[in-house]
Design an enzyme around this catalytic site. Structure first.
Site, PDB file in Angstrom:
ATOM      1  N   ALA A  33      43.455   5.127   3.352  1.00 23.47           N
ATOM      2  CA  ALA A  33      44.452   4.568   2.416  1.00 23.47           C
ATOM      3  C   ALA A  33      44.952   5.663   1.467  1.00 23.47           C
ATOM      4  O   ALA A  33      46.137   5.717   1.126  1.00 23.47           O
ATOM      5  CB  ALA A  33      43.838   3.414   1.628  1.00 23.47           C
ATOM      6  N   ASP A  36      47.296   7.900   3.422  1.00 18.86           N
ATOM      7  CA  ASP A  36      48.588   7.217   3.621  1.00 18.86           C
ATOM      8  C   ASP A  36      49.413   7.222   2.333  1.00 18.86           C
ATOM      9  O   ASP A  36      50.628   7.447   2.362  1.00 18.86           O
ATOM     10  CB  ASP A  36      48.354   5.772   4.086  1.00 18.86           C
ATOM     11  CG  ASP A  36      47.717   5.727   5.482  1.00 18.86           C
ATOM     12  OD1 ASP A  36      47.196   4.670   5.865  1.00 18.86           O
ATOM     13  OD2 ASP A  36      47.720   6.797   6.161  1.00 18.86           O
ATOM     14  N   SER A  81      47.444  32.407  36.060  1.00 17.95           N
ATOM     15  CA  SER A  81      46.523  31.386  36.589  1.00 17.95           C
ATOM     16  C   SER A  81      45.205  32.075  36.905  1.00 17.95           C
ATOM     17  O   SER A  81      45.064  33.285  36.715  1.00 17.95           O
ATOM     18  CB  SER A  81      47.104  30.793  37.878  1.00 17.95           C
ATOM     19  OG  SER A  81      48.294  30.143  37.565  1.00 17.95           O
ATOM     20  N   LEU A  82      44.290  31.315  37.420  1.00 12.41           N
ATOM     21  CA  LEU A  82      42.967  31.850  37.731  1.00 12.41           C
ATOM     22  C   LEU A  82      42.752  31.831  39.233  1.00 12.41           C
ATOM     23  O   LEU A  82      43.173  30.885  39.903  1.00 12.41           O
ATOM     24  CB  LEU A  82      41.894  30.954  37.085  1.00 12.41           C
ATOM     25  CG  LEU A  82      41.799  31.011  35.578  1.00 12.41           C
ATOM     26  CD1 LEU A  82      41.136  29.765  35.044  1.00 12.41           C
ATOM     27  CD2 LEU A  82      41.049  32.262  35.145  1.00 12.41           C
ATOM     28  N   LYS A 123      36.795  24.534  32.388  1.00  7.18           N
ATOM     29  CA  LYS A 123      38.155  24.718  32.883  1.00  7.18           C
ATOM     30  C   LYS A 123      38.876  23.406  32.597  1.00  7.18           C
ATOM     31  O   LYS A 123      38.689  22.413  33.271  1.00  7.18           O
ATOM     32  CB  LYS A 123      38.176  25.019  34.375  1.00  7.18           C
ATOM     33  CG  LYS A 123      39.611  25.256  34.873  1.00  7.18           C
ATOM     34  CD  LYS A 123      39.669  25.686  36.325  1.00  7.18           C
ATOM     35  CE  LYS A 123      41.104  25.960  36.740  1.00  7.18           C
ATOM     36  NZ  LYS A 123      41.988  24.761  36.662  1.00  7.18           N
ATOM     37  N   ARG A 144      53.610  26.515  30.266  1.00  2.00           N
ATOM     38  CA  ARG A 144      53.494  27.733  31.095  1.00  2.00           C
ATOM     39  C   ARG A 144      54.704  27.872  32.016  1.00  2.00           C
ATOM     40  O   ARG A 144      55.196  28.981  32.249  1.00  2.00           O
ATOM     41  CB  ARG A 144      52.236  27.708  31.947  1.00  2.00           C
ATOM     42  CG  ARG A 144      52.149  28.965  32.844  1.00  2.00           C
ATOM     43  CD  ARG A 144      50.821  29.110  33.522  1.00  2.00           C
ATOM     44  NE  ARG A 144      50.598  27.987  34.427  1.00  2.00           N
ATOM     45  CZ  ARG A 144      49.385  27.629  34.831  1.00  2.00           C
ATOM     46  NH1 ARG A 144      48.332  28.256  34.383  1.00  2.00           N
ATOM     47  NH2 ARG A 144      49.231  26.612  35.645  1.00  2.00           N
ATOM     48  N   GLU A 181      44.923  24.745  26.356  1.00  2.00           N
ATOM     49  CA  GLU A 181      45.232  23.582  27.195  1.00  2.00           C
ATOM     50  C   GLU A 181      45.429  22.337  26.332  1.00  2.00           C
ATOM     51  O   GLU A 181      44.612  22.050  25.442  1.00  2.00           O
ATOM     52  CB  GLU A 181      44.061  23.364  28.171  1.00  2.00           C
ATOM     53  CG  GLU A 181      44.412  22.571  29.395  1.00  2.00           C
ATOM     54  CD  GLU A 181      44.891  23.473  30.552  1.00  2.00           C
ATOM     55  OE1 GLU A 181      45.091  24.695  30.343  1.00  2.00           O
ATOM     56  OE2 GLU A 181      45.062  22.927  31.659  1.00  2.00           O
ATOM     57  N   LYS A 299      34.294  34.393  32.525  1.00  2.00           N
ATOM     58  CA  LYS A 299      35.096  35.557  32.123  1.00  2.00           C
ATOM     59  C   LYS A 299      34.167  36.671  31.653  1.00  2.00           C
ATOM     60  O   LYS A 299      33.130  36.399  31.037  1.00  2.00           O
ATOM     61  CB  LYS A 299      36.024  35.185  30.947  1.00  2.00           C
ATOM     62  CG  LYS A 299      37.019  34.073  31.258  1.00  2.00           C
ATOM     63  CD  LYS A 299      37.790  33.654  30.017  1.00  2.00           C
ATOM     64  CE  LYS A 299      38.782  32.558  30.369  1.00  2.00           C
ATOM     65  NZ  LYS A 299      39.508  32.045  29.184  1.00  2.00           N
ATOM     66  N   LYS A 323      35.121  26.146  40.528  1.00  5.49           N
ATOM     67  CA  LYS A 323      35.444  24.715  40.637  1.00  5.49           C
ATOM     68  C   LYS A 323      34.210  23.901  41.012  1.00  5.49           C
ATOM     69  O   LYS A 323      33.305  24.409  41.684  1.00  5.49           O
ATOM     70  CB  LYS A 323      36.495  24.531  41.738  1.00  5.49           C
ATOM     71  CG  LYS A 323      37.721  25.409  41.584  1.00  5.49           C
ATOM     72  CD  LYS A 323      38.712  24.850  40.631  1.00  5.49           C
ATOM     73  CE  LYS A 323      39.469  23.700  41.256  1.00  5.49           C
ATOM     74  NZ  LYS A 323      40.641  23.278  40.467  1.00  5.49           N
TER      75      LYS A 323
HETATM   76  C1  LIG Z   1      42.213  33.816  31.755  1.00  7.02           C
HETATM   77  C2  LIG Z   1      43.437  32.906  31.779  1.00  7.02           C
HETATM   78  C3  LIG Z   1      44.299  33.281  32.982  1.00  7.02           C
HETATM   79  C4  LIG Z   1      44.244  33.078  30.461  1.00  7.02           C
HETATM   80  N1  LIG Z   1      44.731  34.452  30.297  1.00  7.02           N
HETATM   81  C5  LIG Z   1      46.028  34.786  30.503  1.00  7.02           C
HETATM   82  O1  LIG Z   1      46.878  33.967  30.840  1.00  7.02           O
HETATM   83  C6  LIG Z   1      46.409  36.226  30.324  1.00  7.02           C
HETATM   84  C7  LIG Z   1      47.729  36.562  30.450  1.00  7.02           C
HETATM   85  C8  LIG Z   1      48.095  37.898  30.337  1.00  7.02           C
HETATM   86  C9  LIG Z   1      47.144  38.870  30.095  1.00  7.02           C
HETATM   87  O2  LIG Z   1      47.472  40.219  29.995  1.00  7.02           O
HETATM   88  C10 LIG Z   1      48.629  40.691  30.643  1.00  7.02           C
HETATM   89  C11 LIG Z   1      49.583  41.310  29.840  1.00  7.02           C
HETATM   90  C12 LIG Z   1      50.751  41.797  30.460  1.00  7.02           C
HETATM   91  C13 LIG Z   1      50.939  41.662  31.844  1.00  7.02           C
HETATM   92  C14 LIG Z   1      49.960  41.031  32.632  1.00  7.02           C
HETATM   93  C15 LIG Z   1      48.799  40.529  32.014  1.00  7.02           C
HETATM   94  C16 LIG Z   1      45.814  38.511  29.927  1.00  7.02           C
HETATM   95  C17 LIG Z   1      45.438  37.181  30.037  1.00  7.02           C
HETATM   96  C18 LIG Z   1      43.048  31.436  31.829  1.00  7.02           C
HETATM   97  C19 LIG Z   1      43.861  30.498  32.480  1.00  7.02           C
HETATM   98  C20 LIG Z   1      43.491  29.147  32.478  1.00  7.02           C
HETATM   99  C21 LIG Z   1      42.312  28.752  31.806  1.00  7.02           C
HETATM  100  C22 LIG Z   1      41.818  27.405  31.743  1.00  7.02           C
HETATM  101  N2  LIG Z   1      42.477  26.383  32.325  1.00  7.02           N
HETATM  102  N3  LIG Z   1      40.685  27.113  31.084  1.00  7.02           N
HETATM  103  C23 LIG Z   1      39.999  28.117  30.476  1.00  7.02           C
HETATM  104  N4  LIG Z   1      38.868  27.795  29.838  1.00  7.02           N
HETATM  105  N5  LIG Z   1      40.397  29.413  30.504  1.00  7.02           N
HETATM  106  C24 LIG Z   1      41.545  29.756  31.149  1.00  7.02           C
HETATM  107  N6  LIG Z   1      41.922  31.067  31.159  1.00  7.02           N
END
Ligand SMILES: CC(C)(CNC(=O)c1ccc(Oc2ccccc2)cc1)c1ccc2c(N)nc(N)nc2n1
Length: 340
Positions: A33, A36, A81-82, A123, A144, A181, A299, A323
């Site tokens: 309250a 608000d 991406s990963l 993830k 993204r 995320e 990582k 995964k």
């Molecule tokens: C590791 C990374 C891919 C992020 N990092 C980046 O996107 C990234 C991007 C450019 C980078 O450096 C560059 C700079 C210039 C050119 C190319 C790369 C470094 C990291 C990633 C992606 C998805 C994730 C997810 N769903 N959950 C968790 N927990 N972690 C995650 N981590």
């Protein structure tokens, strides 16, 4: 500063602090309250003096007029991406971690045999977004997209309660770009689908689609009605402020800046064996988590070692998504596209 502007600044800071306590710390210090009452006082002052409304005003969280389309935002630093590692089960039910062992060997090879420290974190199964703060104020948020450019969802992101409109703590960086995320918790997803059915609307297939659909809404007032959350996982750019040497320090810094962290679901270890043990613990814990995860991310902790290892076609050599096996045979594991 005249006293109306001072009052608006005071109410904005107070309400942002109360919002942080309620949504991010889950430890409100005032009754709803009281929040608000102050919120309506700020709304009235901003209506009477629109020019004095601040860029981090909590009244921005209710969402303004709908957009006709999303502007495109080019990512200064690509959003990657990963690459995936799986641990298939053999007929005895034992997990084959060969792909993670191979990842560990590649990393050690790339570091001249030095054993790295690894971070393991959830993830998140939501929508990747990038948040840009200038002098501590949220100025832009983008999805993204294809990794090189995405949609400007700034207005919608301002309605996500655990995303700070102004960074907390001192030593504010002149610029910082935080990636993470946006996701919808399982309970909020179930409640949303109940409302969808009651209103004759199609239910969402899963929390990720619900989060994506809610964030890519042209009407921020609809986004504001959806309970979304955000977890940071990377600092893409930074000018000034604390300079982290490891990924864990980056995550801790994000916590100090006012972001929510997946406490207890992250770990930092010196061996792949400990990482795999933590992965197994999380696989057991997964159904009880408030949010969906589709695996863990492992990582290399040292940022210097990350730079040394670099990327395979711009997916990091220093990170891999580990995964979980599909829960039911019928679960379709989507082809994971490494978007550049
Ligand atoms: C590791 C990374 C891919 C992020 N990092 C980046 O996107 C990234 C991007 C450019 C980078 O450096 C560059 C700079 C210039 C050119 C190319 C790369 C470094 C990291 C990633 C992606 C998805 C994730 C997810 N769903 N959950 C968790 N927990 N972690 C995650 N981590």
């Amino acid at each position: 500063m005249n006293d109306t502007a001072a009052k608006i600044r005071e109410l904005t800071d107070l309400l942002n602090r109360y919002g942080y306590e309620y949504y991010t710390l889950d430890a409100p210090s005032v009754p709803d309250a009281e929040y608000d009452r102050l919120f309506h006082e700020l709304e009235a002052l901003e209506a009477a003096h629109p020019a004095l409304k601040l860029p981090d005003s909590p009244t921005l969280r209710v969402g303004g007029a709908p957009l006709s389309a999303f502007a495109q935002v080019r990512h200064e630093v690509p959003m990657l991406s990963l690459s995936n590692a799986f641990s298939p089960q053999d007929e005895s039910g034992a997990f084959d971690h060969a792909e993670m062992t191979a990842f560990d060997e590649r990393v050690r090879g790339g570091l001249g045999g030095k054993p790295p420290q690894y971070v393991i974190e959830p993830k998140f199964d939501g929508l990747a977004v990038s948040l840009l703060y200038r002098d501590g104020v949220l100025v832009q948020a983008a999805t993204r997209g294809d990794g090189s450019s995405g949609e400007d969802v700034t207005q919608n992101i301002r309605t996500v309660s655990d995303i700070p409109l102004r960074l907390r703590g001192g030593d504010t960086p002149a610029l910082i770009e935080i990636r993470g995320e946006v996701l919808m918790f399982k309970a909020d997803f179930a409640a949303l689908n109940l409302r969808q059915e009651e209103n004759g609307r199609k239910p969402f297939a899963n929390p990720r689609n619900a989060a994506a659909g809610s964030l890519r809404q042209l009407d921020p007032r609809i986004t504001a009605q959806r309970k979304l959350h955000f977890f940071p996982y990377s600092i893409a750019r930074q000018e000034g402020g604390f300079s982290a040497g490891t990924h864990m320090q980056e995550l801790d810094y994000c916590g100090r800046l006012g972001f929510a962290l997946p406490e207890g679901n992250c770990g930092c270890f010196g061996s792949m064996a400990e990482i795999l043990a933590f992965y197994e613990q999380m696989r057991q814990k997964r159904p009880a988590l408030p949010y969906e995860i589709d695996g863990m991310v492992v990582k290399v902790n040292s940022l210097a070692q990350q730079h040394e290892l670099g990327f395979i076609s711009r997916a990091p050599r220093w990170a891999v998504a580990h995964k979980f096996p599909a829960e039911e045979a019928l679960t379709v594991v989507e082809a994971i596209d490494v978007q550049i």
